[in-house]
Design a protein around this motif. Structure first.
Motif, PDB file in Angstrom:
ATOM      1  N   PRO A   1      -0.381   4.494   1.165  1.00 22.96           N
ATOM      2  CA  PRO A   1      -0.877   4.721   1.711  1.00 22.96           C
ATOM      3  C   PRO A   1      -1.208   6.547   1.632  1.00 22.96           C
ATOM      4  O   PRO A   1      -0.137   7.914   0.992  1.00 22.96           O
TER       5      PRO A   1
ATOM      6  N   MET B   1      12.448  -0.066   4.460  1.00 24.35           N
ATOM      7  CA  MET B   1      11.351  -0.768   4.974  1.00 24.35           C
ATOM      8  C   MET B   1      10.616  -1.276   4.211  1.00 24.35           C
ATOM      9  O   MET B   1      10.002  -2.161   4.955  1.00 24.35           O
ATOM     10  N   GLY B   2      10.549  -0.822   2.576  1.00 23.81           N
ATOM     11  CA  GLY B   2       9.920  -1.057   1.825  1.00 23.81           C
ATOM     12  C   GLY B   2       9.919  -2.884   2.156  1.00 23.81           C
ATOM     13  O   GLY B   2       8.810  -3.810   1.518  1.00 23.81           O
TER      14      GLY B   2
ATOM     15  N   GLN C   1       0.992  -0.875   0.199  1.00 26.12           N
ATOM     16  CA  GLN C   1      -0.052  -0.193  -0.091  1.00 26.12           C
ATOM     17  C   GLN C   1       0.986   1.186  -0.133  1.00 26.12           C
ATOM     18  O   GLN C   1       1.701   1.521   0.745  1.00 26.12           O
TER      19      GLN C   1
ATOM     20  N   ARG D   1      12.626  11.114   8.502  1.00 28.82           N
ATOM     21  CA  ARG D   1      14.039  12.425   8.821  1.00 28.82           C
ATOM     22  C   ARG D   1      15.146  10.761   7.930  1.00 28.82           C
ATOM     23  O   ARG D   1      16.183  10.545   9.008  1.00 28.82           O
ATOM     24  N   MET D   2      14.536   9.443   7.879  1.00 23.31           N
ATOM     25  CA  MET D   2      14.781   7.788   7.597  1.00 23.31           C
ATOM     26  C   MET D   2      15.823   8.876   5.635  1.00 23.31           C
ATOM     27  O   MET D   2      14.881   9.299   5.186  1.00 23.31           O
TER      28      MET D   2
ATOM     29  N   ARG E   1       3.602   9.248   3.534  1.00 26.12           N
ATOM     30  CA  ARG E   1       3.826   8.633   5.618  1.00 26.12           C
ATOM     31  C   ARG E   1       4.965   7.616   4.903  1.00 26.12           C
ATOM     32  O   ARG E   1       4.974   6.858   5.167  1.00 26.12           O
ATOM     33  N   ILE E   2       5.901   8.740   4.417  1.00 21.43           N
ATOM     34  CA  ILE E   2       7.147   8.150   4.447  1.00 21.43           C
ATOM     35  C   ILE E   2       7.529   8.586   5.362  1.00 21.43           C
ATOM     36  O   ILE E   2       7.152   9.338   6.258  1.00 21.43           O
ATOM     37  N   PHE E   3       8.790   7.892   5.553  1.00 22.41           N
ATOM     38  CA  PHE E   3       9.636   8.017   7.491  1.00 22.41           C
ATOM     39  C   PHE E   3      10.625   9.324   6.722  1.00 22.41           C
ATOM     40  O   PHE E   3      11.650   9.267   6.148  1.00 22.41           O
TER      41      PHE E   3
ATOM     42  N   ARG F   1       8.264   2.546  -1.991  1.00 21.24           N
ATOM     43  CA  ARG F   1       9.031   1.976  -0.594  1.00 21.24           C
ATOM     44  C   ARG F   1       7.776   0.896  -0.740  1.00 21.24           C
ATOM     45  O   ARG F   1       7.863  -0.805  -0.821  1.00 21.24           O
ATOM     46  N   ALA F   2       6.517   1.093  -1.833  1.00 22.24           N
ATOM     47  CA  ALA F   2       5.190  -0.067  -0.927  1.00 22.24           C
ATOM     48  C   ALA F   2       5.329  -1.337  -2.474  1.00 22.24           C
ATOM     49  O   ALA F   2       5.982  -2.567  -2.157  1.00 22.24           O
TER      50      ALA F   2
END
Lengths: 438, 254
Positions: B99, B116-117, B97, B107-108, B103-105, B163-164
């Motif tokens: 979203p 992360m994905g 998803q 500070r990363m 909603r990405i991170f 990322r998804a």
């Protein structure tokens, strides 16, 4: 001002605005001080209260506020936007190198402290104390800085570690090195126990529950007299030995074994290296974990919990491991504290300890390992430095904290270095760093 | 109007939908957000869900991921009932998803976001998948070590999609990929989606307010009003319908 550009948004001196500013300041001062200073209460001859008005003093204070407000309006009335000067490339390179050398240099200095200050017991004790707080700060940094879970009851795990060692050692006679892992595991267990009920909470609510948890542990320690000794604490906690050789003046003692003259300093130096090693262990584990999926998950959790879940991360487990890891290092630090002091009581584990450790983490820059070291040194060193001005100490520290939060709202070391790189390591551009502040 | 039949699309589809929603109802507290929704997404399709603000489109996306959970009805993915699974377990079934709100991170770094994905993917795929993402969105390669929060809106959307995709999903859910983007970027994003669908046979289910682009891209579309599906058909059919045109394409003139 070469290299620094200033954009003047409002270049004209605005006397009206300055006057208004001054009137507001004077009115605020009047409101504040009218009752505090304007009226003095004395006990009269008949025992009742007598009010003595002090309009003169009040007037002076209000006048000071007015003049101050006016001056501020005149001197700083223009709104300026500073654009940070770009340093020349050579200077940046030098600063970069100095920055990279800083941590190793600090470590080398830490290793050399017992040699440099061998005869200064005061410095040695202080550095042991600082290192204890560095370790606590690093432990709490996992929970607060990396996972972003605000924990106001961290002292609970410190207490669990300290009492675990104290009670096991005094009741069952196990040595420090045996008890250290046990107290870490027990603190870890309590971390998970705290973790479960707070899994659904975030931010403020989480903070309140952890605060209560810290108090519960302290109250249990005070009231469970038969086990913990209640307010009297646990006396006679065994001191650590050098791999079985005690630090005393007797035949089998450390000095005698190594053919040295007996000195009480040996134990202090030994304690210093023990806490240094424990702190470095905490640091090393944290740095390693940050590069593993679990550490990345902690940081992602801090950034966005919903996104984490939709990427397939079990946030329950991630939170619990953060609590457990943080608690374990708190427990290690606690058992070190117990063996160093030889005596512990619930008084050592009040909320103000939690607040101090949290302040170290926040001031240092959440998630920054080096920031914790600097903040712990500055805070504890500062406490000692201003010991003579005991009454003003808290005032000065309050001001210092406000100043840091105004100028460096993300803490002393605000940059976060990524845990993974594909090619050559690249610094984040200073322009971008500035952008993010505020 | 229950124009459920879409002959052209049905001919291509097999019997079992990849994702099927049957009578799904979802609530926020006591307020009903979805009033019994039926949707089918077949393997290899692009399906668009359009509707006005507050129609329940994003709720539907999130309900597929179990938050808020469907209180009534069934959600089936690849033959498995996922209605009551926790969100992170649904993500392990190869549904990914991007979203709402990206909603990405923040500070990363971009690379860490992509890592992360790949949480649910095989670690051995990582390098290869990274290359695929760079080919799809070359901007991400340029920004690889930059913090996610410093990217522009379009780049953040690319990152959210990439990322998804790092999870190698069978089904990609996109929530308003065009939100707040300049037309040229919207085109770029939609081209990328089309490319993924054609080359990698990726099934895409997207929610959009930008009805024109979404329906042009999609094989089939659904129109949602107040928590109910009111219209369905092929993208072209829906685009031609006067009620869709007046409500979603000609703005205030209707």
């Amino acid at each position: 001002m070469r290299g620094s550009r200033i954009i003047r948004v409002k270049p004209v001196l605005d006397l009206r605005a300055a006057l208004k500013n001054a009137v507001v300041a004077a009115a605020t001062a009047f409101g504040l001080f009218a009752l505090l200073i304007g009226i003095r209460t004395d006990q009269g001859p008949s025992g009742g209260l007598e009010l003595t008005p002090r309009f003169g003093t009040l007037g002076i204070l209000v006048a000071i506020a007015f003049v101050g407000g006016l001056l501020r309006g005149i001197l700083f009335g223009e709104r300026r936007i500073h654009i940070a000067p770009r340093l020349p490339a050579a200077a940046t390179a030098v600063l970069d190198r100095v920055g990279r050398m800083f941590a190793p240099a600090l470590l080398a200095f830490a290793l050399a402290v017992p040699i440099l200050f061998y005869h200064d017991r005061y410095i040695l004790d202080l550095s042991i104390q600082i290192l204890t707080y560095v370790m606590l700060g690093w432990g709490l940094n996992i929970v607060v800085g990396l996972a972003g879970l605000l924990d106001l009851g961290y002292v609970a795990f410190y207490a669990v570690g300290a009492y675990s060692y104290a009670l096991i050692a005094t009741n069952f006679g196990l040595s420090f090195w045996m008890c250290l892992p046990i107290s870490g595991i027990l603190a870890c267990f309590w971390g998970v126990l705290l973790g479960f009920p707070v899994l659904r909470l975030r931010g403020d609510y989480l903070a309140i529950v952890t605060l209560a948890f810290g108090e519960i542990i302290r109250l249990v320690l005070i009231n469970w007299q038969s086990v913990t000794g209640g307010p009297n604490g646990v006396p006679g906690i065994p001191r650590p030995s050098f791999f079985g050789i005690p630090f005393n003046a007797e035949e089998g003692g450390f000095a005698a074994t190594f053919g040295l003259e007996y000195s009480a300093t040996y134990r202090i130096v030994f304690l210093f290296y023990v806490i240094l090693a424990l702190a470095l262990l905490t640091n090393w584990v944290t740095i390693r974990l940050r590069r593993l999926p679990i550490g990345r998950a902690w940081e992602a959790l801090r950034e966005d919990e919903i996104a984490c879940r939709s990427l397939g991360i079990n946030t329950t487990n991630v939170k619990l491991t953060a609590f457990a890891m943080g608690a374990m290092f708190g427990g290690f630090a606690g058992s070190f504290f117990a063996t160093r002091q030889g005596f512990i009581s619930p008084e050592s584990f009040t909320f103000s300890e939690s607040a101090l450790v949290l302040a170290i983490v926040v001031l240092g820059g959440m998630g920054s390992q080096l920031g914790v070291v600097i903040a712990a040194t500055v805070m504890l060193g500062g406490f000692e430095l201003f010991r003579e001005f005991a009454q003003y100490r808290m005032l000065v520290f309050g001001l210092a904290m406000v100043a840091i939060m105004v100028w460096r709202p993300r803490g002393l070391i605000a940059t976060r270095s990524p845990s993974v790189f594909l090619e050559r390591r690249k610094g984040i551009e200073p322009g971008l760093v500035r952008e993010e502040r505020g | 109007m229950s124009a459920a039949s879409a002959p052209a699309a049905e001919a291509v589809q097999g019997s079992e939908p990849l994702l099927g929603l049957r009578g799904v109802k979802a609530f926020y507290g006591s307020i009903i957000a979805l009033k019994g929704v039926d949707i089918d997404v077949y393997d290899g399709e692009i399906v668009a869900l359009i509707g006005a603000n507050g129609a329940g489109k994003s709720t539907l996306m999130m309900t597929i991921f179990g938050n808020p959970r469907a209180r009534e009805g069934r959600i089936v993915f690849a033959g498995r009932d996922i209605t009551d699974l926790p969100t992170h377990e649904i993500a392990h079934l190869r549904i990914a998803q991007a979203p709402e709100g990206r909603r990405i991170f923040a500070r990363m770094s971009v690379l860490e976001n992509l890592q992360m994905g790949a949480t649910t993917a095989e670690p051995t795929h990582f390098a290869e998948d990274l290359e695929r993402m760079f080919a799809l969105f070359p901007r991400l390669q340029e920004r690889l070590h930059q913090r996610g929060g410093t990217l522009s809106g379009g780049e953040q959307q690319m990152l959210a999609i990439a990322r998804a995709l790092m999870a190698r999903p069978r089904l990609l859910l996109l929530d308003e990929p065009s939100l707040g983007l300049a037309p040229v970027l919207v085109k770029q994003i939609f081209d990328a989606i089309r490319q993924l669908n054609r080359r990698e046979k990726l099934t895409v289910f997207l929610v959009e307010q930008n009805a024109f682009h979404a329906l042009k891209l999609a094989n089939r579309g659904y129109v949602m009003v107040n928590g109910l599906i009111t219209l369905t058909g092929t993208g072209r059919e829906l685009l031609a319908r006067p009620e869709v045109r007046s409500a979603y394409l000609e703005g205030g003139r209707a």
